[in-house]
Enzyme design. Structure first.
Site, PDB file in Angstrom:
ATOM      1  N   GLU A   1       3.867   6.762  15.752  1.00 35.64           N
ATOM      2  CA  GLU A   1       2.513   6.502  16.286  1.00 35.64           C
ATOM      3  C   GLU A   1       1.882   5.333  15.546  1.00 35.64           C
ATOM      4  O   GLU A   1       1.318   4.416  16.150  1.00 35.64           O
ATOM      5  CB  GLU A   1       1.556   7.701  16.112  1.00 35.64           C
TER       6      GLU A   1
ATOM      7  N   CYS B   1      13.537  10.420   7.056  1.00 35.70           N
ATOM      8  CA  CYS B   1      13.538   9.838   8.403  1.00 35.70           C
ATOM      9  C   CYS B   1      14.921   9.930   9.047  1.00 35.70           C
ATOM     10  O   CYS B   1      15.044  10.064  10.253  1.00 35.70           O
ATOM     11  CB  CYS B   1      13.062   8.400   8.365  1.00 35.70           C
TER      12      CYS B   1
ATOM     13  N   GLY C   1       3.427   3.102  13.798  1.00 35.11           N
ATOM     14  CA  GLY C   1       4.241   1.915  14.093  1.00 35.11           C
ATOM     15  C   GLY C   1       3.764   1.236  15.368  1.00 35.11           C
ATOM     16  O   GLY C   1       3.645   0.012  15.445  1.00 35.11           O
TER      17      GLY C   1
ATOM     18  N   GLU D   1      10.267   0.615  10.317  1.00 34.03           N
ATOM     19  CA  GLU D   1      11.282   1.648  10.097  1.00 34.03           C
ATOM     20  C   GLU D   1      10.579   2.972  10.351  1.00 34.03           C
ATOM     21  O   GLU D   1       9.736   3.389   9.563  1.00 34.03           O
ATOM     22  CB  GLU D   1      11.813   1.538   8.662  1.00 34.03           C
TER      23      GLU D   1
ATOM     24  N   GLY E   1       7.128   4.541   8.354  1.00 30.56           N
ATOM     25  CA  GLY E   1       6.262   5.699   8.582  1.00 30.56           C
ATOM     26  C   GLY E   1       6.453   6.246   9.978  1.00 30.56           C
ATOM     27  O   GLY E   1       7.534   6.117  10.565  1.00 30.56           O
ATOM     28  N   SER E   2       5.402   6.820  10.517  1.00 29.83           N
ATOM     29  CA  SER E   2       5.521   7.516  11.801  1.00 29.83           C
ATOM     30  C   SER E   2       5.539   6.526  12.976  1.00 29.83           C
ATOM     31  O   SER E   2       5.011   5.414  12.868  1.00 29.83           O
ATOM     32  CB  SER E   2       4.347   8.476  11.976  1.00 29.83           C
TER      33      SER E   2
ATOM     34  N   GLU F   1      10.470  14.685  15.835  1.00 31.38           N
ATOM     35  CA  GLU F   1      10.752  14.724  14.407  1.00 31.38           C
ATOM     36  C   GLU F   1       9.919  15.839  13.770  1.00 31.38           C
ATOM     37  O   GLU F   1       8.703  15.865  13.919  1.00 31.38           O
ATOM     38  CB  GLU F   1      10.346  13.362  13.809  1.00 31.38           C
TER      39      GLU F   1
ATOM     40  N   LYS G   1       0.847  -1.195   0.000  1.00 34.28           N
ATOM     41  CA  LYS G   1       0.000   0.000   0.000  1.00 34.28           C
ATOM     42  C   LYS G   1       0.883   1.246   0.000  1.00 34.28           C
ATOM     43  O   LYS G   1       1.556   1.538   0.986  1.00 34.28           O
ATOM     44  CB  LYS G   1      -0.919   0.044   1.223  1.00 34.28           C
TER      45      LYS G   1
HETATM   46  P1  NAI Z   1       1.944   7.829   8.625  1.00 29.52           P
HETATM   47  O1  NAI Z   1       2.761   6.986   9.493  1.00 29.52           O
HETATM   48  O2  NAI Z   1       0.543   8.140   9.023  1.00 29.52           O
HETATM   49  O3  NAI Z   1       1.852   7.175   7.165  1.00 29.52           O
HETATM   50  C1  NAI Z   1       2.730   6.223   6.630  1.00 29.52           C
HETATM   51  C2  NAI Z   1       1.927   5.143   5.906  1.00 29.52           C
HETATM   52  O4  NAI Z   1       1.132   4.415   6.838  1.00 29.52           O
HETATM   53  C3  NAI Z   1       0.959   5.651   4.858  1.00 29.52           C
HETATM   54  O5  NAI Z   1       0.922   4.750   3.778  1.00 29.52           O
HETATM   55  C4  NAI Z   1      -0.374   5.632   5.605  1.00 29.52           C
HETATM   56  O6  NAI Z   1      -1.500   5.541   4.750  1.00 29.52           O
HETATM   57  C5  NAI Z   1      -0.239   4.398   6.437  1.00 29.52           C
HETATM   58  N1  NAI Z   1      -1.064   4.349   7.648  1.00 29.52           N
HETATM   59  C6  NAI Z   1      -1.557   5.379   8.381  1.00 29.52           C
HETATM   60  N2  NAI Z   1      -2.250   4.908   9.448  1.00 29.52           N
HETATM   61  C7  NAI Z   1      -2.193   3.564   9.381  1.00 29.52           C
HETATM   62  C8  NAI Z   1      -2.700   2.518  10.202  1.00 29.52           C
HETATM   63  N3  NAI Z   1      -3.383   2.760  11.311  1.00 29.52           N
HETATM   64  N4  NAI Z   1      -2.440   1.246   9.852  1.00 29.52           N
HETATM   65  C9  NAI Z   1      -1.710   0.968   8.761  1.00 29.52           C
HETATM   66  N5  NAI Z   1      -1.227   1.916   7.936  1.00 29.52           N
HETATM   67  C10 NAI Z   1      -1.448   3.202   8.243  1.00 29.52           C
HETATM   68  O7  NAI Z   1       2.724   9.165   8.370  1.00 29.52           O
HETATM   69  P2  NAI Z   1       2.117  10.576   7.886  1.00 29.52           P
HETATM   70  O8  NAI Z   1       0.840  10.920   8.561  1.00 29.52           O
HETATM   71  O9  NAI Z   1       2.075  10.537   6.419  1.00 29.52           O
HETATM   72  O10 NAI Z   1       3.232  11.580   8.413  1.00 29.52           O
HETATM   73  C11 NAI Z   1       3.185  12.043   9.745  1.00 29.52           C
HETATM   74  C12 NAI Z   1       4.555  12.154  10.366  1.00 29.52           C
HETATM   75  O11 NAI Z   1       5.151  10.856  10.378  1.00 29.52           O
HETATM   76  C13 NAI Z   1       5.547  12.998   9.586  1.00 29.52           C
HETATM   77  O12 NAI Z   1       5.458  14.340   9.934  1.00 29.52           O
HETATM   78  C14 NAI Z   1       6.841  12.403  10.009  1.00 29.52           C
HETATM   79  O13 NAI Z   1       7.248  12.958  11.223  1.00 29.52           O
HETATM   80  C15 NAI Z   1       6.531  10.942  10.193  1.00 29.52           C
HETATM   81  N6  NAI Z   1       6.905  10.128   9.025  1.00 29.52           N
HETATM   82  C16 NAI Z   1       8.044   9.402   9.092  1.00 29.52           C
HETATM   83  C17 NAI Z   1       8.453   8.689   7.994  1.00 29.52           C
HETATM   84  C18 NAI Z   1       9.692   7.895   8.014  1.00 29.52           C
HETATM   85  O14 NAI Z   1      10.230   7.578   6.963  1.00 29.52           O
HETATM   86  N7  NAI Z   1      10.185   7.494   9.149  1.00 29.52           N
HETATM   87  C19 NAI Z   1       7.711   8.701   6.745  1.00 29.52           C
HETATM   88  C20 NAI Z   1       6.483   9.440   6.795  1.00 29.52           C
HETATM   89  C21 NAI Z   1       6.129  10.138   7.908  1.00 29.52           C
END
Ligand code: NAI
Length: 794
Positions: free
Chosen positions: A247, A300, A249, A266, A244-245, A397, A192
């Site tokens: 939270e 990240c 995770g 990650e 991703g984030s 972050e 996804k």
């Molecule tokens: P996010 O963690 O919400 O999104 C990442 C992915 O997870 C997206 O594909 C999203 O659709 C999916 N997702 C969201 N909620 C989910 C759930 N409950 N179960 C399964 N999948 C889910 O990150 P977001 O909202 O795009 O960004 C927010 C903050 O997260 C950013 O400001 C940044 O600080 C951090 N982030 C860190 C990343 C990294 O590479 N470590 C990448 C993206 C965001």
């Protein structure tokens, strides 16, 4: 106007990349995309679509299918159906597909780069020169792993259907990091992409068909967090790989806990960028440009915390401000642009909110006098100085082009500040002294450390975090292991439910605490035999139902003390591997010498023959891990830059160990020894059925010169103590051996500090079989790899 005057006033002309080809490609699909399931684009079951927009203009690019639980289920079915055929193929056949994917990515590289920039807002210079070449490199590298899988990983098998969820910051690159190792190892995939950036994943779907990848091996379902959640919760998925984030995770850790899904996370970072006084400051400034302004800081592993030695701070910040004034922020398709657009308004607001909070907490904010485009989501490169180490901008972050600067006076303080966040993803260290730089690199808690460089990536070098940056690695040999398990493990029988003790613990005698009895053992904490905080001991019964002794009833406070003692003993990690080997050999010698007597006592719990076997096997296991202590070495990679990357096998840290009930001695050693030989320090909960083994164990430790605090023993009720261990924020990992419900509880409760949990998944491991009971599988879990990149040359 003289030439000199003209030169001084000369402005960059626009140098836009032509997006025509990408638009033509989008038009071929009518700018409307379904999910990619079983090799075909399918309309969403509920008929709903959302917009994918260009963050540099805010304009809509295409309609994207919104994935429902039914769409996810269809994709999982397709992946499951494709699995047997994919696994029947030889490693060579799979390698040919991965190679073809790499070639095809290269052929379409310009279209993919432009699509990425349109959808994400990153400068075309980056998508063209960094993202897409690395995508191809990843598929090439993993074609090689597919080819070599059988000889390199004998006895391992693929996990099955893998669910992968990726973020928006490096859309196609994260897809490659996920899909390439999964396919190389014989898994099939449902991926996804992030809702902001689905386009290149859909372009990749088309590439899968172009190379004739069998239908269902790769499936792509688009949608937001709820689509991701459906994938995480789907019962027929064998592993979730998430970037991703933190939270999300955490939510995924909890959601997968009751299942057998493997998990790799990650997550975020707050990576230090450490500059010592003797660094080449001009290079460090260029490093900062790459460290925090690459991809608008939405990285990240961005070097978002500048830690500079006080004596060099003023000079460095002056140079940095001068350089920041030359950064060009603007339309990302312009080839001369350094900083493109922020992904979305919500992210722009998040960045601005955090910067304002930082200023309110005392930081000084500096931004260059540059003009931002009138439309689209842009943020100026920002320097926050005088930042207090506890300020939100030093801890959280930001995921934007914002650098938080602090100073230090000594290398020790630099390392302390560097480690003073909950994260541990990456670090960058700048010094012309190789000693200073490598000493800091060794001490910083981070999965990747770049010496005099930053943000370098290669498929051969593992990437991933410590602590709340997640667990698991992507890339390299260690990344392959995230998609494999020993072939025997899946079909191992379940363990007997814990607590259903054939003998085991009775109730504490409340009226008569610590009843005097011959065989009363104590807890063992910090090298001392101690009484339990509860003041209670409980009777232990033997196989025949007779009383065999008393064991202390450990509680939360005892575990806390034990964790503190284990952390204090962290010097064990820096002791030489030779010393650790010597101590394990010495323990084997002592166990051998006292074997008869120990087996005699153990016989009351497990029977005579089994007790003798346990002692013999334990001596053998001690020899095995004494042997491994100085042989489970890391590697040196040669990525395609003027760098070497030193992949060091480091201990995970302080680890809780919940030991098997039915093999009190050899079960204990099978879990504890690989951790010990790696340099971890431990809090172990011995068998609940026969906790009296603790007495023999601590006598063995004491007579074998094991330093105090390296192994701490807390006896008591396994389910209660496991809960305390799982929730403890100062433990880096938990190894839990028990029934299904115990393992599930350990995983769910570990979400607080995201400690890595390794469990037997409620399955029985035959510790008398060396193939199951010892070796690389254990060693791989007792270490984590830190990659230190060291440049060479002028
Ligand atoms: P996010 O963690 O919400 O999104 C990442 C992915 O997870 C997206 O594909 C999203 O659709 C999916 N997702 C969201 N909620 C989910 C759930 N409950 N179960 C399964 N999948 C889910 O990150 P977001 O909202 O795009 O960004 C927010 C903050 O997260 C950013 O400001 C940044 O600080 C951090 N982030 C860190 C990343 C990294 O590479 N470590 C990448 C993206 C965001």
């Amino acid at each position: 106007m003289s030439v000199i005057e003209k030169f001084r006033t000369m402005e960059y002309g626009p140098a836009p990349e032509d997006p025509k080809e990408s638009f033509l490609w989008l038009d071929r699909y009518g700018r409307r995309f379904g999910h990619f399931i079983a090799g075909r684009f399918e309309a969403p079951s509920e008929g709903r679509y959302f917009d994918s927009t260009d963050p540099s203009t805010g304009e809509k690019i295409a309609d994207i299918a919104e994935g429902s639980a039914a769409d996810v289920a269809a994709a999982v079915r397709a992946a499951r159906a494709a699995l047997p055929g994919w696994q029947r193929r030889s490693g060579h056949e799979r390698a040919r597909f991965l190679y073809a994917l790499a070639r095809q990515v290269q052929k379409h590289s310009r279209r993919l780069a432009v699509l990425e920039t349109l959808d994400n807002g990153k400068p075309i210079r980056e998508s063209r020169d960094i993202d897409i070449p690395l995508v191809a490199r990843h598929f090439y590298h993993h074609a090689g792993w597919a080819q070599l899988l059988e000889p390199e990983f004998p006895g391992y098998q693929a996990l099955g259907v893998v669910g992968q969820i990726i973020p928006w910051n490096f859309p196609l690159l994260m897809l490659a990091w996920k899909i390439a190792p999964a396919l190389a190892t014989g898994n099939t995939v449902v991926l996804k992409p992030a809702e902001f950036t689905p386009l290149t994943a859909l372009a990749f779907a088309e590439i899968c068909n172009e190379v004739g990848l069998p239908a269902g091996v790769v499936n792509i379902v688009t949608g937001d967090g709820s689509t991701g959640e459906a994938l995480v919760k789907h019962p027929d998925v064998d592993k979730i790989a998430f970037t991703g984030s933190s939270e999300v995770g955490r939510a995924i850790r909890r959601a997968t806990a009751p299942s057998h899904k493997r998990l790799s996370l990650e997550l975020g970072g707050k990576s230090p960028f450490i500059v010592f006084e003797d660094a080449d400051l001009d290079s460090a400034v260029e490093g900062l440009v790459d460290g925090i302004w690459f991809n608008q800081g939405q990285v990240c592993c961005a070097g978002s915390r500048l830690l500079v030695e006080e004596s060099a701070a003023e000079k460095l910040l002056r140079k940095l401000q001068a350089r920041m004034s030359t950064l060009r922020v603007g339309p990302p398709l312009d080839k001369a642009i350094d900083i493109g657009a922020i992904i979305a308004r919500v992210q722009l607001e998040r960045i601005d909110g955090l910067v304002k909070q930082g200023i309110a907490e005392g930081a000084t904010c500096w931004q260059p006098e540059i003009v931002l485009p009138a439309r689209g989501f842009y943020y100026k490169p920002t320097l926050l100085s005088n930042v207090h180490p506890t300020s939100i901008v030093a801890q959280q972050e930001i995921f934007g082009p914002v650098l938080a600067a602090m100073t230090f006076r000594t290398p020790r303080e630099a390392v302390e500040l560097a480690n003073n966040t909950v994260y541990g993803l990456a670090a960058s260290v700048w010094s012309e002294s190789v000693n200073v730089a490598l000493a800091a690199a060794e001490q910083v808690k981070a999965g990747v450390v770049w010496v005099n460089s930053t943000n370098l990536f290669d498929a051969a070098c593992g990437f991933g975090g410590y602590r709340e940056s997640g667990f698991g690695r992507e890339g390299g040999r260690e990344g392959i292991l995230e998609y494999l398990e020993p072939a025997w493990f899946r079909s191992a029988p379940p363990v007997k439910p814990s607590g259903g003790n054939r003998n085991g613990l009775g109730q504490a005698d409340v009226a008569n605490p610590i009843a005097p009895i011959d065989r009363t053992v104590k807890l063992y904490i910090g090298g001392k035999q101690t009484r339990p905080d509860s003041g209670y001991s409980v009777p232990v019964y033997g196989l025949d139902g007779g009383l065999v002794g008393e064991a202390p009833l450990g509680n939360r406070k005892d575990i806390r003390n034990a964790v503190e003692a284990a952390r204090k003993a962290a010097g064990w990690a820096r002791s030489s591997a030779h010393l650790r080997a010597q101590i394990l050999y010495y323990m084997a010698e002592n166990l051998s010498g006292r074997g008869g007597e120990i087996a005699g006592r153990l016989a009351a719990a497990v029977g005579e023959k089994a007790a003798e076997d346990e002692v013999r096997l334990s001596v053998e296991r001690l020899f095995s891990y004494a042997a491994w202590s100085d042989k489970f070495d890391g590697a040196v990679h040669s990525p395609p830059f003027r760098n070497i990357s030193i992949a060091m096998n480091e201990p995970v840290g302080t680890v809780g160990v919940v030991c098997p009930e039915d093999r009190p001695l050899v079960g204990f050693f099978s879990l504890v020894l690989p951790l010990l030989c790696a340099g971890n320090t431990l809090v172990a909960v011995p068998s609940e059925s026969y906790p009296l083994v603790a007495g023999d164990l601590y006598q063995l430790f004491e007579s074998s010169d094991l330093p105090d605090g390296v192994v701490n023993l807390v006896t008591g009720r396994t389910s209660e103590l496991t809960k305390v261990l799982a929730e403890h924020d100062d433990l880096d990992a938990l190894w839990c051996y028990g029934d299904e419900s115990l393992c599930a509880a350990a995983k769910a409760l570990s979400a607080g500090n995201l400690k890595q949990v390794w469990s037997n998944e409620g399955r029985s491991i035959d510790f008398s079989d060396p193939q199951q009971g010892e070796g690389r599988w254990y060693l791989e879990h007792s270490h984590q790899v830190k990659n230190i990149w060291v440049p060479y040359g002028e």
